[in-house]
Write a protein that holds these residues in place. Structure first.
Motif, PDB file in Angstrom:
ATOM      1  N   ASN A  32       0.830  -1.199   0.000  1.00 25.82           N
ATOM      2  CA  ASN A  32       0.000   0.000   0.000  1.00 25.82           C
ATOM      3  C   ASN A  32       0.876   1.265   0.000  1.00 25.82           C
ATOM      4  O   ASN A  32       0.778   2.114   0.897  1.00 25.82           O
ATOM      5  N   PRO A  33       1.724   1.408  -1.013  1.00 22.46           N
ATOM      6  CA  PRO A  33       2.789   2.417  -0.940  1.00 22.46           C
ATOM      7  C   PRO A  33       2.324   3.863  -1.000  1.00 22.46           C
ATOM      8  O   PRO A  33       3.053   4.755  -0.572  1.00 22.46           O
ATOM      9  N   ASN A  34       1.122   4.100  -1.525  1.00 20.84           N
ATOM     10  CA  ASN A  34       0.684   5.505  -1.581  1.00 20.84           C
ATOM     11  C   ASN A  34       0.135   5.988  -0.250  1.00 20.84           C
ATOM     12  O   ASN A  34      -0.052   7.186  -0.050  1.00 20.84           O
ATOM     13  N   ALA A  35      -0.129   5.036   0.657  1.00 20.97           N
ATOM     14  CA  ALA A  35      -0.679   5.430   1.950  1.00 20.97           C
ATOM     15  C   ALA A  35       0.449   5.839   2.901  1.00 20.97           C
ATOM     16  O   ALA A  35       1.561   5.323   2.831  1.00 20.97           O
ATOM     17  N   TYR A  36       0.118   6.757   3.778  1.00 24.98           N
ATOM     18  CA  TYR A  36       1.061   7.230   4.795  1.00 24.98           C
ATOM     19  C   TYR A  36       0.693   6.521   6.097  1.00 24.98           C
ATOM     20  O   TYR A  36      -0.369   6.777   6.674  1.00 24.98           O
ATOM     21  N   ILE A  37       1.533   5.575   6.520  1.00 21.48           N
ATOM     22  CA  ILE A  37       1.207   4.728   7.679  1.00 21.48           C
ATOM     23  C   ILE A  37       2.394   4.769   8.630  1.00 21.48           C
ATOM     24  O   ILE A  37       3.473   4.231   8.313  1.00 21.48           O
ATOM     25  N   ILE A  38       2.216   5.390   9.774  1.00 19.01           N
ATOM     26  CA  ILE A  38       3.392   5.676  10.621  1.00 19.01           C
ATOM     27  C   ILE A  38       3.871   4.476  11.439  1.00 19.01           C
ATOM     28  O   ILE A  38       4.932   4.542  12.037  1.00 19.01           O
ATOM     29  N   ASP A  39       3.088   3.392  11.453  1.00 17.67           N
ATOM     30  CA  ASP A  39       3.566   2.219  12.191  1.00 17.67           C
ATOM     31  C   ASP A  39       3.722   1.017  11.262  1.00 17.67           C
ATOM     32  O   ASP A  39       3.288  -0.090  11.566  1.00 17.67           O
ATOM     33  N   ARG A  40       4.331   1.246  10.139  1.00 20.33           N
ATOM     34  CA  ARG A  40       4.626   0.138   9.221  1.00 20.33           C
ATOM     35  C   ARG A  40       5.577  -0.840   9.888  1.00 20.33           C
ATOM     36  O   ARG A  40       6.387  -0.450  10.732  1.00 20.33           O
ATOM     37  N   GLU A  41       5.519  -2.087   9.411  1.00 21.48           N
ATOM     38  CA  GLU A  41       6.372  -3.118  10.014  1.00 21.48           C
ATOM     39  C   GLU A  41       7.863  -2.836   9.793  1.00 21.48           C
ATOM     40  O   GLU A  41       8.682  -2.965  10.683  1.00 21.48           O
ATOM     41  N   ARG A  42       8.197  -2.444   8.573  1.00 21.86           N
ATOM     42  CA  ARG A  42       9.619  -2.180   8.269  1.00 21.86           C
ATOM     43  C   ARG A  42       9.750  -0.765   7.705  1.00 21.86           C
ATOM     44  O   ARG A  42       9.927  -0.574   6.504  1.00 21.86           O
TER      45      ARG A  42
END
Ligand code: HEM
Length: 421
Positions: A345-355
């Motif tokens: 989901n690269p276009n999303a801004y997710i501050i707690d991604r796994e890596r």
């Protein structure tokens, strides 16, 4: 002509409405309008290693997928950074401009020894020593901000903090910090009527003042005891102390721009991205331990340097294409960071991604950003201090973005801070 008003739909129509072989993503107007995305989306899908025969920068290859970018970036034997071949930006090799030597635009062995000469200034022990000072300055900047009144975040915060850090790295007087920021902006400015510099001649004149200032610092440092700042390191290290003045200046330009725009634009980008994604801002407020991963996510999402360029030193078959000796090869980090084969989901801004550190914004290989930990440190500290003070920083309008295919940044970002904690 710069056009900051293009909509994403217009960009999509333009990107998909033309023959593939004519697609030219290297247009500053697209970046200024934040409208470059569909161009890269189409290239990643239909022609990931793409040749544009005709552009304002001449013919060039675009490398748009994450793993292909890594392959080019780590193959410095074939893909050269040499300033004499055109250097590291798509515009490099411009016949009007005598190229500046600097270690980012050199190949081994010279690159390696010059990089080693300055890297102690941004290595962990130096960063640990700088951290309290960065925190104190961040606190001072934030405490002076107006409450309940609109202001420009770029000018009052992002530029101030990065300018202070840079002046410290150079051991230049703090009173001169904004001069250094100004020179850094001039380096990356494309001469345009009404722009920061209007003509190439004006740009060269400002370069003269910039160079004279740093020659003054060199003269002070070379005659003094070695000290732990960048100028002193360059003036005393065996690999750099006999540099030609032009090469010294080139390295100053590198360290000024490298340490400045990139971090500044990530600070602004973090405020903008969290406003566009209120759920993520809430998550961060509720759990400040997420700051380091938010910082990495912002560096990916923002991609402060949209590309690095290389020049092929021999013919090579690459992903089914024949790249010829002398061809210009552009690694679009801005596109690699949105490659869904590597990032979910690269276009999303997710501050707690796994890596969260899986991004390509710092490059790879022998030129991988030497200042990456310093950038992350400044961002982490300023956010720790921001969360302590302000429940929210509200973006009140769209930013004005840079007219550049290289620096992906913000000239202004209007905000308001409604209250303090
Ligand atoms: C190199 C990005 C912060 C100094 C680079 C490269 C990129 C980059 C993409 C080239 C990598 C390659 O060709 O593989 C960034 C970003 C930053 C940042 C996104 C902030 C978020 C800094 C800071 C400094 C710095 C704070 C301060 C000293 C340099 C230098 C190089 C470099 C000197 C050249 C390294 C070499 O050629 O060996 N940076 N940078 N950068 N960066 Fe940074």
């Amino acid at each position: 002509m710069a056009d900051g008003n293009m909509t994403l739909q217009q960009a999509r129509d333009e990107a998909y409405g033309q023959p593939l072989d004519q697609l030219d993503p290297a247009q500053p107007r697209l970046f200024q309008a934040d409208a470059h995305w569909p161009f890269f989306e189409r290239l990643r899908k239909e022609d990931p290693v793409h040749f544009t025969a005709d552009s304002e920068f001449g013919p060039y290859w675009s490398v748009t997928k994450y793993n292909d970018i890594m392959a080019v970036d780590t193959n410095h034997e074939v893909f050269s950074s040499d300033f004499m071949k055109g250097g590291i930006t798509i515009g490099g090799g411009n016949a009007n401009f005598d190229p500046l030597p600097m270690f980012i635009a050199m190949d081994p062995p010279k690159h390696d020894v010059q990089r080693k000469a300055v890297s102690p200034a941004v290595a962990p022990p130096s960063l640990a020593a700088m951290a309290p000072q960065i925190r104190e300055r961040a606190a001072g900047i934030l405490d002076a901000l107006p409450i309940g009144e609109e202001f420009d975040w770029v000018d009052k915060v992002s530029k101030e903090l990065t300018a202070m850090t840079l002046a410290t790295l150079f051991d230049a007087p703090q009173a001169d910090r904004r001069k250094i920021t100004y020179w850094s902006d001039v380096v990356t400015a494309i001469p345009t009527p009404g722009g920061l510099v209007e003509t190439f001649e004006q740009k060269m004149e400002i370069f003269g003042e910039y160079q004279a200032y740093f020659n003054g610092l060199w003269n002070q440092k070379v005659n003094a005891e070695p000290h732990h700042d960048l100028i002193s390191m360059l003036a005393h290290h065996p690999a750099t102390r006999n540099m030609e003045p032009r090469e010294y200046f080139g390295n100053i330009v590198l360290l000024t721009v490298g340490g400045n725009d990139t971090t500044r634009n990530t600070i602004s980008g973090s405020v903008y991205a969290l406003n566009k994604n209120p759920d993520q801002y809430k998550k961060l407020r509720e759990n400040p331990a997420l700051i380091p991963s938010m910082v990495s996510e912002t560096i990916r999402w923002q991609t402060p340097l949209a590309h690095m360029r290389r020049t092929a030193v021999r013919d090579i078959e690459f992903q089914g294409k024949t790249i010829r000796e002398g061809d210009k090869v552009v690694m679009w980090y801005v596109s690699g960071n949105r490659d869904d084969e590597v990032i979910d989901n690269p276009n999303a801004y997710i501050i707690d991604r796994e890596r969260p550190r899986t991004h390509i914004s710092f490059g790879f290989g022998i030129h991988r950003c030497v200042g990456n930990r310093l950038a992350e440190l400044q961002l982490t500290i300023i956010w720790e201090e921001m969360l302590k003070r302000f429940p929210e920083i509200v973006v009140t309008g769209e930013p004005k973005r840079s007219f550049s295919t290289f620096v992906k940044g913000y000239e202004t970002l209007p905000v308001i801070i409604p209250t303090r904690n």
